[in-house]
Scaffold this motif. Structure first.
Motif, mmCIF file in Angstrom:
data_model
loop_
_atom_site.group_PDB
_atom_site.id
_atom_site.type_symbol
_atom_site.label_atom_id
_atom_site.label_comp_id
_atom_site.label_asym_id
_atom_site.label_seq_id
_atom_site.Cartn_x
_atom_site.Cartn_y
_atom_site.Cartn_z
ATOM 1 N N GLU A 1 0.832 -1.209 0.000
ATOM 2 C CA GLU A 1 0.000 0.000 0.000
ATOM 3 C C GLU A 1 0.869 1.261 0.000
ATOM 4 O O GLU A 1 0.619 2.205 -0.753
ATOM 5 C CB GLU A 1 -0.915 -0.020 1.221
ATOM 6 C CG GLU A 1 -1.890 1.140 1.283
ATOM 7 C CD GLU A 1 -2.797 1.068 2.496
ATOM 8 O OE1 GLU A 1 -3.530 2.044 2.732
ATOM 9 O OE2 GLU A 1 -2.764 0.054 3.219
ATOM 10 N N TYR A 2 1.922 1.259 0.827
ATOM 11 C CA TYR A 2 2.787 2.432 0.927
ATOM 12 C C TYR A 2 3.657 2.598 -0.324
ATOM 13 O O TYR A 2 3.784 3.705 -0.868
ATOM 14 C CB TYR A 2 3.671 2.319 2.166
ATOM 15 C CG TYR A 2 4.631 3.474 2.349
ATOM 16 C CD1 TYR A 2 4.154 4.747 2.639
ATOM 17 C CD2 TYR A 2 5.997 3.286 2.214
ATOM 18 C CE1 TYR A 2 5.024 5.811 2.789
ATOM 19 C CE2 TYR A 2 6.879 4.343 2.367
ATOM 20 C CZ TYR A 2 6.387 5.607 2.662
ATOM 21 O OH TYR A 2 7.255 6.659 2.802
ATOM 22 N N LEU A 3 4.242 1.504 -0.802
ATOM 23 C CA LEU A 3 5.121 1.576 -1.975
ATOM 24 C C LEU A 3 4.351 2.012 -3.220
ATOM 25 O O LEU A 3 4.847 2.803 -4.026
ATOM 26 C CB LEU A 3 5.777 0.223 -2.227
ATOM 27 C CG LEU A 3 6.760 -0.286 -1.174
ATOM 28 C CD1 LEU A 3 7.265 -1.673 -1.551
ATOM 29 C CD2 LEU A 3 7.923 0.671 -1.007
ATOM 30 N N CYS A 4 3.132 1.501 -3.366
ATOM 31 C CA CYS A 4 2.325 1.852 -4.538
ATOM 32 C C CYS A 4 1.997 3.343 -4.543
ATOM 33 O O CYS A 4 2.145 4.017 -5.571
ATOM 34 C CB CYS A 4 1.046 1.018 -4.541
ATOM 35 S SG CYS A 4 -0.011 1.303 -5.971
ATOM 36 N N GLY A 5 1.560 3.888 -3.402
ATOM 37 C CA GLY A 5 1.235 5.312 -3.326
ATOM 38 C C GLY A 5 2.453 6.194 -3.534
ATOM 39 O O GLY A 5 2.401 7.195 -4.265
ATOM 40 N N TRP A 6 3.581 5.821 -2.900
ATOM 41 C CA TRP A 6 4.802 6.633 -3.015
ATOM 42 C C TRP A 6 5.327 6.617 -4.445
ATOM 43 O O TRP A 6 5.708 7.650 -4.995
ATOM 44 C CB TRP A 6 5.852 6.087 -2.054
ATOM 45 C CG TRP A 6 6.937 7.062 -1.712
ATOM 46 C CD1 TRP A 6 6.923 7.982 -0.704
ATOM 47 C CD2 TRP A 6 8.200 7.215 -2.361
ATOM 48 N NE1 TRP A 6 8.094 8.703 -0.686
ATOM 49 C CE2 TRP A 6 8.892 8.246 -1.699
ATOM 50 C CE3 TRP A 6 8.800 6.584 -3.445
ATOM 51 C CZ2 TRP A 6 10.169 8.671 -2.085
ATOM 52 C CZ3 TRP A 6 10.068 7.001 -3.837
ATOM 53 C CH2 TRP A 6 10.743 8.027 -3.163
ATOM 54 N N ALA A 7 5.330 5.439 -5.070
ATOM 55 C CA ALA A 7 5.841 5.327 -6.439
ATOM 56 C C ALA A 7 4.944 6.044 -7.436
ATOM 57 O O ALA A 7 5.429 6.710 -8.365
ATOM 58 C CB ALA A 7 5.987 3.855 -6.816
ATOM 59 N N ASN A 8 3.630 5.940 -7.290
ATOM 60 C CA ASN A 8 2.720 6.607 -8.216
ATOM 61 C C ASN A 8 2.858 8.122 -8.169
ATOM 62 O O ASN A 8 2.666 8.796 -9.182
ATOM 63 C CB ASN A 8 1.269 6.217 -7.898
ATOM 64 C CG ASN A 8 0.888 4.892 -8.506
ATOM 65 O OD1 ASN A 8 1.615 4.348 -9.335
ATOM 66 N ND2 ASN A 8 -0.247 4.355 -8.101
ATOM 67 N N TYR A 9 3.176 8.659 -6.998
ATOM 68 C CA TYR A 9 3.337 10.113 -6.893
ATOM 69 C C TYR A 9 4.678 10.569 -7.454
ATOM 70 O O TYR A 9 4.749 11.528 -8.236
ATOM 71 C CB TYR A 9 3.197 10.561 -5.436
ATOM 72 C CG TYR A 9 3.401 12.056 -5.254
ATOM 73 C CD1 TYR A 9 2.432 12.957 -5.661
ATOM 74 C CD2 TYR A 9 4.569 12.562 -4.696
ATOM 75 C CE1 TYR A 9 2.618 14.321 -5.521
ATOM 76 C CE2 TYR A 9 4.771 13.929 -4.543
ATOM 77 C CZ TYR A 9 3.790 14.800 -4.954
ATOM 78 O OH TYR A 9 3.983 16.147 -4.828
ATOM 79 N N PHE A 10 5.759 9.899 -7.071
ATOM 80 C CA PHE A 10 7.087 10.407 -7.401
ATOM 81 C C PHE A 10 7.596 9.935 -8.760
ATOM 82 O O PHE A 10 8.532 10.533 -9.295
ATOM 83 C CB PHE A 10 8.088 10.012 -6.310
ATOM 84 C CG PHE A 10 8.003 10.881 -5.091
ATOM 85 C CD1 PHE A 10 8.495 12.169 -5.103
ATOM 86 C CD2 PHE A 10 7.409 10.416 -3.935
ATOM 87 C CE1 PHE A 10 8.412 12.979 -3.988
ATOM 88 C CE2 PHE A 10 7.318 11.216 -2.805
ATOM 89 C CZ PHE A 10 7.821 12.506 -2.837
ATOM 90 N N ALA A 11 7.050 8.890 -9.350
ATOM 91 C CA ALA A 11 7.507 8.444 -10.672
ATOM 92 C C ALA A 11 6.823 9.257 -11.760
ATOM 93 O O ALA A 11 6.110 8.728 -12.611
ATOM 94 C CB ALA A 11 7.233 6.950 -10.842
#
Length: 581
Positions: free
Chosen positions: A388-398
């Motif tokens: 859940e955390y990795l998906c949200g962080w990656a979608n924002y910063f990538a």
């Protein structure tokens, strides 16, 4: 009418039609029609139902106000909607409850006050939001991206890159932050500027702003500011700051001859997200001259620029920190494919903007991952939380190619941390057996092709998956992240006009979803909930509906009976099941 009997598809269509008429009447300066349309929106039960749905399905719905009440069941939502509709139909009877204040820690060590109104007050604010926001959108700055429909922080980042990327673009930056914006907005200015055209409605807004605040055992009677937990607070922030971009550009046109000694375009640009904004100018002298006028604009609204968080510098000498990203401008030799020093005055190669997650945010990411791994002993729960955390962080910063590469580079760090966690849990198990059991090779769809990826952290799942034997949960694959190629959102579009909505939906922001399966189903539906016709990325919880239940599929196996999966809002999912029974 009852809340659980509302036809959501028809209600949203009716409201969007009224809001479009409101925008067109305001554009034509037909204020009498604007007033009547606002009244019809406020008094209709469909608006109340949509407002109650907004406040009872958002993440903040789980947080009670001073009365401790929540609306989680159908009966409670029915009572809430009837109570709210009664108040908005006779607004003179409205008396808000006190606002509960809690303190949230900030990254600099200080704490931010968060005001939480009661569930009834939040619903009433949401009703007024539907009547006010279309007019606020008409007056919005072109390059304002905070708290607006179909706009996001990623749009602000791409807009800033567009202002900087040209080799002859302005080079001086004023990175400004407004100190305690929500806590210091002037009430008198807000009440003069909020677009409501009945005295009784203005009194309702005044009561909301003047509602007493309970901070532990202290009672505070606010003379300025608006509670950050309120539904209307973001829109009131935009009401206060709308016009900032036009004021800066108009003043720059006046100052171009005395300062720049030339006519034409002064090349001054403004990009704003909520209370953070950046002013780009052709020279240091121009930005120094503009700053007093910016401060006067803010002083009229009771605001001021934070001296500690604001800076003036040249883009070639210092990186820009904005919304968690770091912007670095460099000249780039595309033929030789390497960067060159900006100090070479005669070098005329194109410039390049390198956008990456800031060092501070990368450090926070690593700290958060370590804390999550340390605090979870059960590996299945750990993988769910990490995904859940990795998906949200990656979608924002990538967002761009450079930032996506930085996100992919963090896979090794996450994998190494998970490896040490497993070793601690199974100290007597041989390393080769740990590798085979928890870090096998899996097939991934990565960057447009299927690849076999070694060292994929996989654990047994506790979820029921009858079609797959020995099903496992896999860690979110950061290696598959790529930049979405998102185009810059066109400026000057209104989110309440049908012809503009089509253009804005094409550049909608990516949202973090619980799993890859949910993401595939949402993409197949074009992120539209088939039950209510609204976007699945509106902040409500998403659930997967089985058109043929798993229980029936197992009891009566047949090749003609296939389980079809549909993504629905949580509220729509419960409605579908209640209608089936």
């Amino acid at each position: 009418m009852k809340f659980n009997k509302v036809n959501w598809n028809a209600a949203y269509k009716w409201l969007s039609g009224k809001q479009e008429l409101l925008v067109r009447a305001y554009t034509k300066n037909d204020m009498e029609k604007v007033r009547h349309l606002q009244i019809s929106i406020l008094k209709d039960f469909r608006t109340t139902a949509i407002a109650v749905r907004r406040v009872t399905t958002s993440k903040g719905s789980r947080t009670p106000g001073v009365d401790g009440l929540l609306a989680t069941t159908k009966e409670e939502r029915n009572k809430l909607s009837l109570r709210v509709n009664k108040i908005v139909r006779s607004p003179s009877t409205y008396e808000p409850l006190a606002v509960r204040r809690v303190w949230i820690p900030k990254k600099d060590g200080t704490k931010r006050p968060l005001g939480i109104p009661s569930i009834v007050d939040r619903a009433i604010q949401a009703v007024y939001l539907e009547a006010i926001d279309p007019i606020v959108e008409c007056n919005a700055c072109k390059n304002s991206y905070g708290f607006r429909k179909f706009r996001s922080a990623q749009d602000a980042v791409l807009a800033l890159r567009g202002k900087l990327i040209h080799p002859k673009a302005s080079e001086w930056i004023l990175n400004a932050d407004i100190a305690k914006c929500f806590d210091k907005i002037n009430h008198d200015f807000l009440l003069r500027s909020v677009p409501v055209y009945r005295k009784v409605d203005r009194n309702v807004l005044k009561k909301m702003l003047k509602a007493e605040v309970i901070d532990l055992r202290d009672v505070i009677y606010p003379e300025m500011g608006t509670p950050q937990g309120g539904v209307l607070s973001p829109i009131l922030c935009n009401v206060a700051l709308n016009g900032l971009e036009a004021a800066i550009k108009n003043k720059a046109i006046e100052l171009r001859r005395p300062i720049l000694k030339r006519g034409g375009n002064p090349k001054v640009h403004v990009v704003r997200y909520a209370d953070d904004f950046i002013v780009i100018g052709p020279s240091k002298k121009m930005l120094v001259a503009l700053r007093p006028y910016i401060e006067d604009f803010l002083t009229e609204r009771g605001l001021e620029i934070s001296k500690a968080k604001s800076s003036l510098f040249n883009v070639w000498e210092q990186d820009i920190e904005f919304l968690g990203f770091s912007f670095r401008k460099r000249r780039f030799n595309y033929k030789k494919r390497f960067e060159v020093s900006w100090k070479k005055p005669n070098y005329k190669s194109p410039s390049r903007i390198i956008i990456r997650p800031s060092i501070e945010n990368t450090r926070k990411f690593k700290t958060k991952v370590h804390e999550m791994i340390r605090s979870h002993a059960d590996l299945s729960t750990l993988v769910l939380k990490l995904n859940e955390y990795l998906c949200g962080w990656a979608n924002y910063f990538a967002l761009t190619g450079d930032s996506a590469k930085r996100v992919r580079d963090l896979r090794r760090f996450v994998l190494w941390a998970c490896w040490h966690k497993v070793i601690k849990l199974y100290p007597k198990m041989p390393r080769k057996q740990i590798r085979k059991r928890f870090f096998p090779t899996h097939k991934f769809y990565q960057l447009g092709r299927y690849v076999n990826r070694a060292w994929v952290f996989s654990v047994p799942t506790k979820l029921e998956r009858p079609s797959v034997k020995d099903a496992k949960l896999r860690l979110y694959n950061l290696d598959s992240i790529k930049a979405p190629g998102k185009a810059i959102t066109p400026t000057g579009l209104n989110a309440y006009k049908k012809e503009d909505i089509i253009k804005l939906e094409e550049s909608k922001a990516r949202v973090a979803l619980p799993s890859g399966t949910v993401e595939k189903i949402c993409n197949r539906q074009n992120f539209i909930c088939p039950a209510c016709g609204q976007s699945l990325s509106n902040g409500e919880d998403i659930e997967i509906h089985h058109t043929l239940s798993l229980k029936i599929a197992r009891l009566h196996p047949s090749p003609n009976k296939q389980v079809k999966l549909v993504a629905l809002h949580k509220l729509c999912h419960s409605r579908v099941h209640s209608e089936e029974t």
